[in-house]
Design a protein around this motif. Sequence first.
Motif, PDB file in Angstrom:
ATOM      1  N   GLN B  23       0.844  -1.210   0.000  1.00 29.71           N
ATOM      2  CA  GLN B  23       0.000   0.000   0.000  1.00 29.71           C
ATOM      3  C   GLN B  23       0.868   1.244   0.000  1.00 29.71           C
ATOM      4  O   GLN B  23       0.548   2.243  -0.648  1.00 29.71           O
ATOM      5  CB  GLN B  23      -0.932   0.048   1.223  1.00 29.71           C
ATOM      6  N   ILE B  24       1.956   1.193   0.766  1.00 32.44           N
ATOM      7  CA  ILE B  24       2.807   2.377   0.887  1.00 32.44           C
ATOM      8  C   ILE B  24       3.404   2.736  -0.479  1.00 32.44           C
ATOM      9  O   ILE B  24       3.408   3.895  -0.875  1.00 32.44           O
ATOM     10  CB  ILE B  24       3.905   2.146   1.951  1.00 32.44           C
ATOM     11  N   ILE B  25       3.867   1.712  -1.197  1.00 33.43           N
ATOM     12  CA  ILE B  25       4.361   1.962  -2.553  1.00 33.43           C
ATOM     13  C   ILE B  25       4.040   0.740  -3.437  1.00 33.43           C
ATOM     14  O   ILE B  25       4.690  -0.287  -3.341  1.00 33.43           O
ATOM     15  CB  ILE B  25       5.875   2.329  -2.571  1.00 33.43           C
ATOM     16  N   PRO B  26       3.013   0.857  -4.278  1.00 30.41           N
ATOM     17  CA  PRO B  26       2.605  -0.278  -5.108  1.00 30.41           C
ATOM     18  C   PRO B  26       3.689  -0.707  -6.100  1.00 30.41           C
ATOM     19  O   PRO B  26       4.531   0.093  -6.509  1.00 30.41           O
ATOM     20  CB  PRO B  26       1.374   0.240  -5.844  1.00 30.41           C
ATOM     21  N   ARG B  35      17.139   6.017  -6.107  1.00 27.07           N
ATOM     22  CA  ARG B  35      16.509   6.090  -4.796  1.00 27.07           C
ATOM     23  C   ARG B  35      15.541   7.253  -4.700  1.00 27.07           C
ATOM     24  O   ARG B  35      14.760   7.335  -3.760  1.00 27.07           O
ATOM     25  CB  ARG B  35      17.573   6.337  -3.715  1.00 27.07           C
ATOM     26  N   GLN B  36      15.631   8.169  -5.635  1.00 26.05           N
ATOM     27  CA  GLN B  36      14.864   9.407  -5.526  1.00 26.05           C
ATOM     28  C   GLN B  36      13.518   9.334  -6.270  1.00 26.05           C
ATOM     29  O   GLN B  36      13.332   8.509  -7.147  1.00 26.05           O
ATOM     30  CB  GLN B  36      15.671  10.590  -6.098  1.00 26.05           C
ATOM     31  N   GLY B  37      12.642  10.249  -5.895  1.00 23.26           N
ATOM     32  CA  GLY B  37      11.440  10.496  -6.685  1.00 23.26           C
ATOM     33  C   GLY B  37      10.268   9.578  -6.395  1.00 23.26           C
ATOM     34  O   GLY B  37       9.304   9.533  -7.161  1.00 23.26           O
ATOM     35  N   LEU B  90       8.062   7.472   1.659  1.00 25.05           N
ATOM     36  CA  LEU B  90       7.620   8.258   2.819  1.00 25.05           C
ATOM     37  C   LEU B  90       8.540   9.458   3.029  1.00 25.05           C
ATOM     38  O   LEU B  90       8.093  10.584   3.237  1.00 25.05           O
ATOM     39  CB  LEU B  90       7.611   7.371   4.076  1.00 25.05           C
ATOM     40  N   GLU B  91       9.829   9.209   2.939  1.00 29.19           N
ATOM     41  CA  GLU B  91      10.822  10.256   3.182  1.00 29.19           C
ATOM     42  C   GLU B  91      10.736  11.323   2.101  1.00 29.19           C
ATOM     43  O   GLU B  91      10.724  12.524   2.371  1.00 29.19           O
ATOM     44  CB  GLU B  91      12.215   9.610   3.220  1.00 29.19           C
ATOM     45  N   ASP B  92      10.626  10.878   0.861  1.00 26.64           N
ATOM     46  CA  ASP B  92      10.576  11.808  -0.267  1.00 26.64           C
ATOM     47  C   ASP B  92       9.299  12.652  -0.232  1.00 26.64           C
ATOM     48  O   ASP B  92       9.278  13.809  -0.645  1.00 26.64           O
ATOM     49  CB  ASP B  92      10.666  11.009  -1.575  1.00 26.64           C
ATOM     50  N   PHE B  93       8.237  12.064   0.303  1.00 28.68           N
ATOM     51  CA  PHE B  93       6.961  12.788   0.421  1.00 28.68           C
ATOM     52  C   PHE B  93       7.039  13.844   1.522  1.00 28.68           C
ATOM     53  O   PHE B  93       6.296  14.820   1.515  1.00 28.68           O
ATOM     54  CB  PHE B  93       5.844  11.792   0.742  1.00 28.68           C
ATOM     55  N   GLY B  94       7.928  13.633   2.482  1.00 25.56           N
ATOM     56  CA  GLY B  94       8.111  14.623   3.547  1.00 25.56           C
ATOM     57  C   GLY B  94       7.979  14.083   4.960  1.00 25.56           C
ATOM     58  O   GLY B  94       8.108  14.832   5.921  1.00 25.56           O
TER      59      GLY B  94
END
Lengths: 468, 196
Positions: B23-26, B35-37, B90-94
Amino acid sequence: MTKPKTIIEKIWDKNVVFEEAGKPALLYIDLHLVHEVTSPQAFEGLRLKGRKVRQPKRTFATMDHNVPTTHTNVIKDEISKLQMDTLKQNCDEFGVPLAGMGHKHQGIVHVIGPELGLTQPGKTIVCGDSHTSTHGAFGALAFGIGTSEVEHVLATQTIWQAKPKTLNVKIEGKLGLGVTAKDLVLALIAKYGVNFGTGYVIEYTGEAVRNLSMEGRMTICNMSIEAGARAGLVSPDQTTIDFLAGREHTPDGELFEQAKRDWLALATDHGASYDRTVTLNASEVEPQVTWGTNPSQCLPVNGIIPHPDQAQDDNERNEIKHALEYMGLEPNIPITSVPIEHVFIGSCTNSRLQDLEQAASVIKGRKVNQGVNAIVVPGSQTVKQKAEEKGLDKLFIEAGFEWREPGCSMCLAMNGDIVPPGERCASTSNRNFEGRQGTDARTHLVSPEMATAAAIAGHFVDVRTFEL
Amino acid sequence: MDALKQHKGLVYPLNRANVDTDQIIPKQFLKRISRQGFGQYLFYNWRYDDKDHPRPDFSLNHPKYENASILVGGENFGCGSSREHAPWALEDFGFKIIIAPSFADIFFNNCTKNGILPVVLKEAETQQLIKNAEADQYHLTVDLETKKVYDNVGFEASFEIADYPRQMLLNGWDEISVTLTYEDNITAFEKNHIVY
């Protein structure tokens, strides 16, 4: 006399490089398995710091998550192709052995490790994949790690680990006819929940576990993570030794005899104690079908889909309500009344030769129901070849199944093998999470036998009474 | 990785148990090799419908939670797949802090390797925080040095975390560099270690 030890403690003690009170120990890793999805950022990290792979010979890579299962030579998805090409370049650059696309040993990483004899008792095994627990079937301490840890193991061949707590899952009794290892592990998770294993390494013990084939033990250990345990294992015995004899990476001659003695000596000592013990009676387990969106939301095949009002508390009520909504199911109806559109036989849980033989044994000249798309995806090139030698491909194809190339396929639907939105799949894989097999796809986990029976009937059916 | 000593931020409540990393990242977003984006794909199937339109009924799409950096979730948060893409997203989203009554082991580890602090609080405490954050814009301070979570209207809770990940986060250390100081131990170990 020395204190009796569990196999978990024996492997731990053997592999600790360095430890200090109050800190995690530095644990040596004997085998690092690598696949295309969780490794590119790790290799890139090495490159940025000018680091090498410390032990390329203790590292082995394959491609499984992204590989197409229809035409092996054509990868239509450019991003998938880049990820696989990147693995090839990384393996070339860092000297890591690779069974990539087109290689005779290519397959699901957790199928080929045991198949090649890379997986052995007593080894510490990691892979950037949570189903690494599968290898525990051989009496190895095997667990999934993230990409930062993949990079760490590539660079140092070690990992910092807190000593795990031990959990004895004791399964006594005999399995009934038509009931499988898959049903055992689903029933276990249904009974104790999706996180009873968190913080523990499980050892599966008891008569029912001893009587399982290596394939069955792999199925159970595979789903340890679905109970929250990073690792689950079985003490080695003659079944383990017989499976390993003569494999490509197992020793032979006198060395095998020596290995055999060492391996059997790893088994948990009589009288060893665990931090926790739970039990299951195998003779009471029936074929299982999950109805919800986590593996503990599971029923015996003759069960009734629950109503939110049956919940013990508000959290559970919300979970049931939410799961029923997502799954498009009415409460209080028999699970056998639910029609399906798709069947997937495969995945690191159930794609080995024995799984396919058992799935095929249910066909008995019958056909896949009209309106059901059924695919069989062998776990590896070797499984595929052996299955074809036994004529299983023909049995499946004549019944109306598609016979595909090896890979992870519809277990996580990264490669284009997708269940369309709102459609329902009986799947031999390990996760019935929302969106796992495709956006808004509805997954029901079952054994290979139950999957074939559902394919033929067009709905879930008790395989024990389906032998008509 | 950046050091994390104390963080103050807006709380986003996600009142669900067993939020899995699918769910967190399909999976359709796991094909990237950097690692980014990944933030744009966070909770994708909950945030967007199958035509990629935002789902108005999913709370993270609410303007009230824009710029949230502390997520409070239910038990067994981060279960399932070991994909580190989940903490990357999660980190990239903030998000810098995840608070829950319990975490899956692999996810917990993966967070600490990426400068995200997973905080275990009691179920009653997380429910209180969720209630506060659902009612209004709600800010919390999380202090890793004193191991406390508090707001400015009287909530205060302590949490436990093993010293190893705590030091890693407080100092923002590169774990591999630390381990390589033990290289002699590893080499000595390898000389006597039998693997068949």
